[in-house]
Each structure stands twice: as structure tokens, then as C-alpha cells.
Design an enzyme around this catalytic site. Structure first.
Site, PDB file in Angstrom:
ATOM      1  CB  SER A 182      -0.955  -0.152   1.203  1.00 46.88           C
ATOM      2  OG  SER A 182      -1.723   1.068   1.242  1.00 46.88           O
ATOM      3  CB  THR A 183       1.246   4.177   2.401  1.00 48.97           C
ATOM      4  OG1 THR A 183      -0.122   4.395   2.544  1.00 48.97           O
ATOM      5  CG2 THR A 183       1.691   5.512   2.296  1.00 48.97           C
ATOM      6  CG  HIS A 208      -4.412  -0.690  -0.669  1.00 45.92           C
ATOM      7  ND1 HIS A 208      -3.964  -0.860   0.805  1.00 45.92           N
ATOM      8  CD2 HIS A 208      -4.790  -2.189  -1.063  1.00 45.92           C
ATOM      9  CE1 HIS A 208      -4.268  -2.007   1.100  1.00 45.92           C
ATOM     10  NE2 HIS A 208      -4.937  -2.630   0.143  1.00 45.92           N
ATOM     11  CG  MET A 301      -0.482   4.262   6.551  1.00 48.43           C
ATOM     12  SD  MET A 301      -1.583   5.601   6.479  1.00 48.43           S
ATOM     13  CE  MET A 301      -1.806   6.072   4.945  1.00 48.43           C
ATOM     14  CG  ASP A 304      -5.967  -5.242   2.517  1.00 42.09           C
ATOM     15  OD1 ASP A 304      -6.404  -6.468   2.849  1.00 42.09           O
ATOM     16  OD2 ASP A 304      -5.935  -4.877   1.389  1.00 42.09           O
TER      17      ASP A 304
END
Length: 371
Positions: A182-183, A208, A301, A304
Site C-alpha cells: 500500500s502506502t 492500493h 498503512m 489489509d
């Protein structure tokens, strides 16, 4: 007792409507204040120097001095948390990916209008500003620039996929690698895919991202990788030496049995707060490929992927987790590790080597599947 200092934000955007919308959203948060707004890049740079904000929201496409030029000037002066505000187009996506590699902490996508903004835009913007204000900006910028130099990508619009050697590897059709991130993901995945080499089983990637971003991102990965990287399409039969990026705004799963496994792209509610969801993808590959799955959980973050990593290990697979030192955000990978669903942690520069080593020893060897 003194109250906690609020997060000071500078808003730079050539659209009066967007400046007002972003300012209203941030001003409504009790822990934030908008200390200034700028209609163009040059005035944004001047105000950034004068006001010393904690976070800057920066429009990408502005007349005169564009967002990338402003970003370069900002981070060359001092480490400052910049969140890019991108149009929801493939051109905007490609430029945003450049910005992340050059030191922007994160990005949000512009709503088509103030009326279309909805609650989700405000929630996402406030969450990302809080993260940006709290992160170690100097460290993130250093990591991003090191990766950019290593990958030797010329910052520009993503290139179309180059022709690749798509020779098949039948013994890898019943195995896969499942990556959740993600991030901080785009620069990290670029570094990882630069070093991955055939032979590899099919690779499934959930990053994401919103719609319109994943196709240019897949092109970008394809441009630096010896593997063929593409945005996943529902119904296609997966192949070794190919990597499939989940389309933004949809879940990606697999169906069938090896060697004829197909991708299933589907709509639905967010899972673990996201769509696409790492958990959806990892649960699916664990069910189809069983012990012949190598899971990889990386920077991001939230949580997930933690449940998906558990599913992979319960099916007999193996999970690698990116370590804290090389993660922009030690979140998703931390949760998976703390909950006991990571077999081994790895440093990002070692990631490709460890993945290829596992494939060689467990998927290609005659004793495949024995750990």
C-alpha cells in the site's frame, strides 16, 4: 495544560474551487489549520518558505511551474511532507508516480467537482495529512531517491510495455507469488521488479490504488522488469513469467485449478477497508494453489493482508514480510508479523534475491513444497 499544536497545511492549486474545497475539508478537522493557499507554483514556493508548513497539498497540473518542478524545489530546500493532488486520468497517474519516486509522501485524487467530492474524499485527505505530518519525511525522501537512482528511470510518462521473452515454464504453472502493498508501494515495487528475473511463477500484485492508476503503474513496472507486467483482466489464463496488477477499484481473485488458473476481477464491498484488497487476493490464491504459494507483505498503512498471510501459511505456503527499516510505513507488514503470519522478514534490497531463491529451492526443485 497546553493544547497540542495543530497540523499546519499549505494548499497549492490553480483551481479556486479545489483550493476552497481542500481548505474547507482540512479546516473542519480539529487538529489541522490551513495557514495559506497559493494559486500557482511560484507563489506556493514563496509561501512554503515564509510559513514553514508541516504539510503541503500540491496540484500536479498547473500553468507555468508544474507540480513536479515545485516538488523538486521544495524537497531540495528542506524535508517537507508533500501530498500530490492528482487528476483521475492516466496522464495524471503517470505524473503522480513520478512525484512519489521524487519524494512526495502520498497522493489523493481530485473529485470531478466540489459537488462530487463526497465524504470519502475528505476522510482520505484528512487521514493522509495526519500520516504525512507524523512520518519521518527526511527518511522517506532519502529512501525514495535512493530507489529512483537505482532503477535509473527517467521521470516521464509511463512507457508502453516492451516485448518480452514469454517462454513458458511448465513446472511453475502450479505455483504463484502473491504480493500485497500500500502506502510507499510504487517506488518499492519498482525496485523489487527491477531485480526479479525469470523463471518465475505467476505473480499477483495488489497495490492500493484508484481506477486509472493501475494500468500506467503496470506499464511502469513492465518498463523496468525482465518479467511481463500488466493490469489483470478477468478471465485470462495466468502464465509463468507474468505479473498481474489488480485493477483499481476492483477485487482480484483466481479460479480453477493449475495449470489452467484464471483471473477473476470482481466488484463488491471493500474488504479490510480496501478495494482491491490484499486479503481477497491472498485468500483466493491460498485456496487454489495451496502450499505452492509464496506470500509477500510489504509497506502500507492498516492491516489489509494480515488475514491473507494467515490463510497462505495455513494452506502450507510461506510468507515473507518487508522489515521496518526499509518500509515507508511499517503497518500492514507489522500487523502480519506481530500476529505470527510472517515466516521471515526481509530488507527491500534483498527482496528479489530471496523470492528467486525460494522459487528455485521450493517450486523448481524436485523436492518442491518441502520446507
Amino acid at each position: 495544560m497546553m493544547s497540542k499544536r495543530r497540523i499546519r497545511v499549505l494548499v497549492v492549486d490553480d483551481s479556486l474551487v479545489m483550493r476552497q474545497l481542500i481548505s474547507d475539508v482540512l479546516s473542519s478537522a480539529p487538529d489541522m489549520e490551513v495557514v495559506g493557499t497559493a494559486p500557482d507554483g511560484r507563489s506556493g514556493l514563496r509561501l512554503a518558505e515564509e510559513l514553514q508548513p508541516d504539510v503541503i497539498t500540491l496540484d500536479i497540473q498547473m500553468p507555468g511551474m508544474d507540480g513536479l518542478s515545485v516538488l523538486d524545489a521544495l524537497v531540495s530546500r528542506r524535508p517537507v511532507a508533500v501530498i500530490m493532488v492528482s487528476s483521475l486520468t492516466q496522464a495524471g497517474a503517470a505524473i503522480t508516480l513520478d512525484a512519489l519516486e521524487r519524494g512526495a509522501v502520498d497522493y489523493v485524487t481530485k473529485p470531478s467537482s466540489a459537488a462530487a467530492a463526497g465524504k470519502s474524499f475528505g476522510v482520505e485527505l484528512v487521514r493522509k495529512v495526519r500520516f504525512a505530518a507524523a512520518c519521518d519525511v527526511a527518511r522517506i525522501i532519502r529512501l525514495r531517491r535512493q530507489r529512483l537512482q537505482a532503477t535509473a528511470i527517467v521521470p516521464s510518462a509511463a512507457k508502453l510495455p516492451a516485448a518480452k521473452d514469454d517462454s513458458d515454464c511448465p513446472q511453475l504453472r502450479d505455483a504463484c507469488v502473491a504480493i500485497g502493498i500500500s502506502t510507499g508501494g510504487p517506488p518499492a515495487l519498482t525496485a523489487l521488479f527491477r531485480d526479479l528475473k525469470p523463471p518465475m511463477p505467476p505473480i499477483f500484485v495488489v497495490q492500493h490504488m484508484p481506477p486509472q492508476f493501475t494500468k500506467p503503474f503496470a506499464w511502469r513496472l513492465n518498463s523496468v522488469s525482465a518479467l511481463t507486467v500488466k493490469e489483470a483482466e478477468s478471465g485470462e489464463v495466468v502464465r509463468p513469467n507474468h505479473a498481474y496488477v489488480a485493477p483499481g477499484g476492483y477485487h482480484m481473485a483466481v479460479s480453477g485449478r493449475p495449470p489452467a488458473v484464471r483471473i477473476r476481477v470482481c466488484d463488491g464491498e471493500p474488504v479490510s477497508g480496501h478495494k482491491p484488497s490484499v486479503d481477497v487476493m491472498m485468500n483466493s490464491v491460498a485456496e487454489v494453489y495451496r502450499k505452492r504459494v509464496l506470500g509477500v507483505i510489504m509497506t502500507g498503512m492498516g492491516r489489509d493482508g494480515a488475514n491473507g498471510c494467515r490463510a497462505i501459511r495455513r494452506a502450507g505456503g510461506y510468507v515473507l514480510g518487508q522489515d521496518e527499516a526499509t518500509s515507508d510505513v511499517y503497518g500492514m507488514n507489522k500487523v502480519a508479523f506481530v500476529e505470527g503470519n510472517v515466516d521471515r522478514q526481509f530488507s527491500l534490497p534483498d527482496g528479489a534475491r530471496l523470492i528467486m531463491q525460494y522459487v528455485e529451492e521450493h517450486f523448481l526443485a524436485r523436492t518442491a513444497g518441502v520446507r
